[in-house]
Scaffold this active site. Structure first.
Site: not given
Ligand code: DGL
Length: 280
Positions: A16-17, A79, A162, A194, A196
């Site tokens: 993931d990011s 992600c 976060e 997403c 998160h």
């Molecule tokens: N993990 C990213 C997503 O699911 C969200 C966080 C980011 O913007 O990097 O889109």
């Protein structure tokens, strides 16, 4: 084509990011406790959600190549933004399975909706990519159904999660604002598009009301990993003496990653006390 032939005890690569993909990793660990996992959070390049798709594809490719070089048997793009940017490339260029988070959620939402109206909430990159709308169209075409998709970018959600803010008036007000168009459209299903957002399912459910079903891309993706490994005969063996390793790595500051990670993976239980008074 790149990739390696691997045996069933090779690790699953998840990336993931940053920390959001841990909601996916956590569900994989719950459902597949014998699997070793290498998780990479590309925190040096995070967030992905406000970057151009071409740039996100480059970041995702670098991390996926690293996971393949380490012998992973399957890769999970945990992600939504990276799934939107990278899935087509991955399908064409890797010869190990690459599971992304969009199709599993689309499948579930399509079978869940009763009135054919589905909302999708995600980052700006995910929404602007149109990846959900395209995947809904393609899937609906295959199974002969029709889904009306209403998308909404929620750029403030990631920074709030976060910071650990998932309750209170501020996040409630922001959520009401973001979700108003989806309520007006009469959607009966909302995809948490997403990684998160599962941490915000309480406030999203409160705002949308109990008649609306929330679909978590994290949950559905873990089930797809389970099915894919089962079908390929690549599930790890269940020998209790074999060491299962869960490794977490980040491209940015590991200390910051570790402190955020507990919010996503759940706090470790550090002590358990007995209650003798309740013994009979
Ligand atoms: N993990 C990213 C997503 O699911 C969200 C966080 C980011 O913007 O990097 O889109």
């Amino acid at each position: 084509m790149t990739g390696t032939d691997t045996h069933s005890n090779a690790p699953i690569g998840v990336f993931d990011s940053g920390v959001g993909g841990l909601t996916v990793a956590r569900t994989i660990v719950d459902q597949l406790p014998h699997e070793s996992i290498i998780y990479i959070g590309d925190t040096a390049n995070a967030p992905y959600g406000d970057k151009p798709l071409a740039q996100v594809q480059e970041y995702a490719k670098a991390v996926a190549d690293e996971l393949i070089a380490r012998g992973c048997k399957l890769i999970v793009v945990a992600c939504n933004s990276a799934s939107a940017a990278f899935s087509d490339y991955a399908r064409e260029n890797y010869d190990i399975p690459v599971i992304e988070v969009i199709l599993p959620a689309v499948r579930r939402a399509t079978s869940t909706t009763r009135n054919g109206k589905v909302g999708v909430i995600g980052t700006t990159a995910t929404v602007e990519s149109g990846a959900y709308a395209r995947t809904f169209d393609a899937h609906a075409g295959q199974i002969g159904s029709e889904v009306e998709v209403h998308q909404q970018a929620c750029p403030l959600f990631v920074p709030f999660v976060e910071r650990g803010i998932t309750t209170g008036r501020q996040i409630l007000g922001i959520t009401e604002n973001y979700l108003e168009p989806l309520k007006d459209a009469g959607v009966d299903t909302v995809v948490l598009g997403c990684t998160h957002y599962p941490l915000l399912s309480g406030v999203v459910q409160l705002v949308m009301g109990d008649d609306v079903t929330l679909v978590s891309s994290a949950e559905e993706t873990a089930k797809t990993v389970y099915r894919t490994l089962s079908e390929r005969g690549q599930l790890a063996d269940t020998d209790p003496d074999r060491e299962v390793t869960l490794s977490f790595e980040s491209t940015g500051d590991p200390a910051r990653f570790a402190s955020l990670a507990t919010r996503f993976l759940g706090p470790a239980i550090t002590s358990v006390s007995q209650i003798p008074e309740l013994l009979r």
